[in-house]
Scaffold this motif. Structure first.
Motif, mmCIF file in Angstrom:
data_model
loop_
_atom_site.group_PDB
_atom_site.id
_atom_site.type_symbol
_atom_site.label_atom_id
_atom_site.label_comp_id
_atom_site.label_asym_id
_atom_site.label_seq_id
_atom_site.Cartn_x
_atom_site.Cartn_y
_atom_site.Cartn_z
ATOM 1 N N SER A 70 40.637 36.172 -35.812
ATOM 2 C CA SER A 70 39.275 36.043 -35.966
ATOM 3 C C SER A 70 38.642 37.095 -35.679
ATOM 4 O O SER A 70 37.182 37.139 -35.928
ATOM 5 C CB SER A 70 38.787 34.839 -35.384
ATOM 6 O OG SER A 70 39.490 34.688 -33.912
ATOM 7 N N HIS A 83 33.420 38.317 -45.814
ATOM 8 C CA HIS A 83 34.073 36.890 -45.885
ATOM 9 C C HIS A 83 33.959 36.279 -44.246
ATOM 10 O O HIS A 83 34.468 35.386 -44.091
ATOM 11 C CB HIS A 83 35.516 37.013 -46.003
ATOM 12 C CG HIS A 83 35.635 37.356 -47.522
ATOM 13 N ND1 HIS A 83 35.775 36.110 -48.342
ATOM 14 C CD2 HIS A 83 35.364 38.381 -48.337
ATOM 15 C CE1 HIS A 83 35.808 36.649 -49.845
ATOM 16 N NE2 HIS A 83 35.701 37.790 -49.813
ATOM 17 N N GLU A 85 47.870 35.753 -44.729
ATOM 18 C CA GLU A 85 46.764 34.546 -44.472
ATOM 19 C C GLU A 85 45.603 35.334 -44.446
ATOM 20 O O GLU A 85 44.671 34.883 -45.204
ATOM 21 C CB GLU A 85 47.141 33.620 -43.380
ATOM 22 C CG GLU A 85 46.610 32.316 -43.520
ATOM 23 C CD GLU A 85 47.069 31.655 -42.238
ATOM 24 O OE1 GLU A 85 48.381 31.411 -42.169
ATOM 25 O OE2 GLU A 85 46.490 31.217 -41.380
ATOM 26 N N ASN A 119 44.330 36.983 -47.685
ATOM 27 C CA ASN A 119 43.902 35.965 -48.534
ATOM 28 C C ASN A 119 42.335 35.403 -48.229
ATOM 29 O O ASN A 119 41.769 35.253 -48.888
ATOM 30 C CB ASN A 119 44.876 34.606 -48.127
ATOM 31 C CG ASN A 119 45.337 34.333 -49.445
ATOM 32 O OD1 ASN A 119 44.979 34.277 -50.873
ATOM 33 N ND2 ASN A 119 46.794 33.916 -49.579
ATOM 34 N N SER A 120 42.169 35.211 -46.693
ATOM 35 C CA SER A 120 40.878 34.788 -46.374
ATOM 36 C C SER A 120 39.958 35.628 -46.415
ATOM 37 O O SER A 120 38.668 35.359 -46.495
ATOM 38 C CB SER A 120 41.136 34.558 -44.729
ATOM 39 O OG SER A 120 40.892 35.587 -43.836
#
Ligand code: NAD
Length: 287
Positions: free
Chosen positions: A6, A27, A173, A176-177
């Motif tokens: 994060s 994003h 992941e 992708n995010s």
């Protein structure tokens, strides 16, 4: 279960680093962007503000304030310790010079928390070349983006034999995010997937034209008509820019050097460097 990513730090605010930082912030993640000194940071800031305009013009939905907001999530610093102190993931996009990369990982190994994942964006080095300097070979891999990340959104993910599968999965992941299409490599390969395909194609095309076998237009026509591809290899040369292929070819074997000389005499020396200069193998409208 994968580790949650994060907070992201990008090292280097050059061509690719600024794009990676912007795309990540776009994003929704907070990003720290590091560069070596105030001058480099000022250049990085200019690149990032130009990306606001680019995203607004080229990315659906970016003009409603989202691109401007993304910029506010990026913090610039020239203090490496501060830059990596809270990072879940450090993406390294420093110059493609082995000594600079090595020096960077030596410093990172001691400055970053042991839990931080390191990813290199290197185009030509293998993560194995650097893993021993990271202090965490199990939390290190390559995450390779393409220039103009918002349009050409592949992210090649390539670990070493030491990379923890959970770390690898977490980085997939993450890719992708942030709107990337992760391209998963199972083993290390110089050139990843894309350049393993593209470099031989461009080389073969240049060999045909430099050897006088067929004109660039004919080569491109053949590729487009016979395979259904939207662009031919010389159109790709123009998009990539002729300088990088020229530099690579001029350090190659004798046949490659002959192609480099042909590129230089007919295109480079005439300022025909590709789309960016308005002319390469083809002519483009200037902005
Ligand atoms: P660049 O020269 O545009 O940017 C490099 C940045 O790193 C500059 O802002 C520079 O000030 C900074 N820098 C210099 N020394 C540093 C140091 N010691 N620590 C931290 N930052 C430092 O380079 P680029 O084209 O963005 O390439 C960076 C990496 O991305 C390379 O590994 C390259 O292989 C890879 N890459 C580039 C492209 C491309 O098309 N340009 C595409 C994919 C991957």
């Amino acid at each position: 279960m994968t580790d949650d990513i994060s907070t992201v730090t990008v090292l280097g605010t050059g061509v690719l680093g600024s794009q990676i930082a912007f795309q990540t912030a776009y994003h929704g993640l907070p990003v720290v962007a590091y560069d070596i000194d105030d001058e480099a940071l000022a250049a990085g800031r200019t690149r990032l503000t130009q990306l606001i305009d680019t995203y607004e013009a080229e990315v659906d939905g970016a003009a409603d304030g989202t691109a401007k907001e993304a910029f506010t999530r990026i913090r610039l610093t020239s203090d490496l310790a501060d830059a990596v102190a809270k990072a879940d993931l450090v993406i390294e996009a420093v110059p493609e010079v082995l000594d600079i990369k090595k020096d960077t990982y030596r410093k990172l190994a001691t400055l970053a928390p042991q839990s931080t994942i390191f990813a290199t964006n290197s185009s030509t080095l293998l993560p194995s070349d650097l893993k021993d300097l990271t202090g965490r070979p199990d939390r290190f891999l390559a995450l390779h983006f393409a220039n103009q990340i918002w349009r050409f959104n592949t992210a090649e993910v390539m670990g070493t034999a030491d990379t923890d599968p959970k770390v690898y999965a977490g980085v997939v992941e993450f890719a992708n995010s942030i709107g990337m299409v992760p391209i998963e490599l199972h083993r290390e390969k110089a050139g990843y997937v894309l350049n393993s395909l593209l470099v031989p194609l461009l080389h073969a095309a240049a060999e045909l034209a430099a050897g006088g076998y067929a004109d660039p237009e004919t080569v491109d026509n053949t590729w487009r008509i016979a395979t259904g591809a939207p662009v031919g290899p010389f159109q790709i040369f123009d998009i990539v820019g002729l300088t990088t292929p020229y530099n690579l070819l001029s350090h190659g074997d004798e046949a490659s050097q002959q192609i480099a000389a042909w590129l230089k005499d007919n295109y480079i020396d005439k300022g025909r460097l590709g789309v960016a200069t308005g002319q390469g193998f083809y002519t483009y409208p200037t902005k």
